[in-house]
Write an enzyme that holds these catalytic residues in place. Structure first.
Site, PDB file in Angstrom:
ATOM      1  CB  SER A  87       5.219  -1.571  11.827  1.00  0.00           C
ATOM      2  OG  SER A  87       4.592  -0.402  12.303  1.00  0.00           O
ATOM      3  N   GLY A 140       2.170   2.037  10.788  1.00  0.00           N
ATOM      4  CA  GLY A 140       2.909   3.189  10.823  1.00  0.00           C
ATOM      5  C   GLY A 140       3.576   3.509  11.927  1.00  0.00           C
ATOM      6  CG  HIS A 178      -5.955   1.532   5.323  1.00  0.00           C
ATOM      7  ND1 HIS A 178      -5.705   2.304   6.235  1.00  0.00           N
ATOM      8  CD2 HIS A 178      -4.861   0.567   5.004  1.00  0.00           C
ATOM      9  CE1 HIS A 178      -4.345   2.231   6.481  1.00  0.00           C
ATOM     10  NE2 HIS A 178      -3.807   1.074   5.851  1.00  0.00           N
ATOM     11  CE  LYS A 210      -0.039   3.353   4.879  1.00  0.00           C
ATOM     12  NZ  LYS A 210      -0.103   3.420   6.295  1.00  0.00           N
ATOM     13  CG  ASN A 226      -1.784   1.314   1.464  1.00  0.00           C
ATOM     14  OD1 ASN A 226      -1.824   2.204   0.496  1.00  0.00           O
ATOM     15  ND2 ASN A 226      -2.312   1.304   2.511  1.00  0.00           N
ATOM     16  CD  GLU A 274      -3.444  -2.980   7.401  1.00  0.00           C
ATOM     17  OE1 GLU A 274      -2.221  -3.094   6.683  1.00  0.00           O
ATOM     18  OE2 GLU A 274      -4.233  -2.030   7.088  1.00  0.00           O
ATOM     19  CD  GLU A 297      -3.174   5.161   7.084  1.00  0.00           C
ATOM     20  OE1 GLU A 297      -3.206   5.374   5.518  1.00  0.00           O
ATOM     21  OE2 GLU A 297      -1.987   4.705   7.436  1.00  0.00           O
TER      22      GLU A 297
HETATM   23  C1  PEP Z   1      -0.791  -0.195   6.043  1.00  0.00           C
HETATM   24  O1  PEP Z   1      -1.193   1.058   6.261  1.00  0.00           O
HETATM   25  O2  PEP Z   1      -1.685  -1.129   5.569  1.00  0.00           O
HETATM   26  C2  PEP Z   1       0.262  -0.836   6.913  1.00  0.00           C
HETATM   27  C3  PEP Z   1       0.287  -1.975   7.283  1.00  0.00           C
HETATM   28  O3  PEP Z   1       1.238   0.597   6.909  1.00  0.00           O
HETATM   29  P1  PEP Z   1       2.779   0.204   7.554  1.00  0.00           P
HETATM   30  O4  PEP Z   1       3.360  -1.215   7.140  1.00  0.00           O
HETATM   31  O5  PEP Z   1       3.511   1.255   7.403  1.00  0.00           O
HETATM   32  O6  PEP Z   1       2.660   0.098   9.088  1.00  0.00           O
END
Ligand code: PEP
Length: 251
Positions: free
Chosen positions: A211, A174, A96, A9, A7, A168, A98
């Site tokens: 992460s 993040g 997601h 973003k 992703n 997630e 976000e």
């Molecule tokens: C995500 O936003 O789907 C995600 C897993 O981000 P990150 O790997 O940066 O934590």
């Protein structure tokens, strides 16, 4: 099925996105990918060039990061699932954290989007996960399942197998903080069991996101119910994403 999705973003210029894709294509030959399904999810404006760059690389698929549930109409600033399919996009990330956190997306929105994606032959990658307070309060299994149940409540069971789930934990996205392999496995196994008990479907891939990077992926990908990852930050670094594919393939 093993699956790794990146992703991107809201990152990269058109040129930077093209360079990243070029590096991924170079590092991810059909042989390097093996039985891992690889998906990249650039911002909307980079979708056409990414689809074009991948014409001869059928083993890498393209996902949008969002899509609107309506087929068209007066929804300023939105992009419909129909438009994504027309642009030869293969999949779409839905719900997601976000989107839920910053854009007020509800479980109902997620449900509508999943239905619309399936109607337009896009693979929905449905994201669910608890916030830190829910993790601390011990309600994370129920909260996560409630999101997933709502997402699929009005989808035909035969269509659910075509979907992808991403667990997630919001506290791990993040933040540099990663769920332990045991924490990921607990939730994945629970969600799979609930999907089987409720919809009679449990063979869809369940990805971990939060992460995830080469230094911590091996243990997570080794878990029985972890079928791959949804990768944010590390998907912007070609070498890291390629390494994650290698780790998943070897898992
Ligand atoms: C995500 O936003 O789907 C995600 C897993 O981000 P990150 O790997 O940066 O934590």
């Amino acid at each position: 099925m093993k699956l790794l999705a990146g992703n991107w973003k809201m990152n990269n210029t058109l040129e930077e996105g093209a360079d990243l894709m070029e590096a991924l294509i170079e590092g991810l030959s059909a042989e390097a990918v093996g039985d891992v399904r690889v998906v990249v999810s650039p911002p909307y404006l980079q979708l056409p060039q990414t689809v074009h760059a991948l014409w001869e690389n059928a083993h890498i698929a393209v996902a949008a990061q969002n899509g609107h549930a309506a087929d068209g109409g007066a929804f300023t600033g939105e992009v419909s699932m129909a438009m994504l399919r027309d642009a030869e996009v293969d999949a779409v990330i839905i719900g997601h954290s976000e989107r839920r956190q910053y854009f007020g997306e509800t479980d109902q929105d997620v449900s509508d989007k999943v239905k619309s994606a399936l109607k337009h032959q896009l693979i929905p990658i449905v994201c669910v996960g608890e916030v830190l307070e829910q993790r601390k309060a011990g309600t994370y299994l129920a909260e996560t399942w409630a999101q997933l149940h709502a997402a699929f409540a009005s989808v035909k069971p035969e269509d659910i197998s075509d979907c992808v789930i991403a667990y997630e934990p919001v506290w791990a996205i993040g933040t540099g903080e990663v769920a332990s392999a045991a924490q990921a496995q607990e939730v994945h196994a629970y969600l799979r069991a609930q999907m089987e008990a409720t919809f009679g479907v449990s063979d869809m891939p369940i990805l971990y996101g939060g992460s995830c990077k080469p230094s911590n992926a091996e243990e997570i990908f080794a878990q029985k119910d972890v079928d791959g990852g949804l990768i944010g930050g590390a998907s912007l670094v070609a070498a890291d994403f390629i390494e994650l594919v290698r780790i998943l393939k070897a898992s």
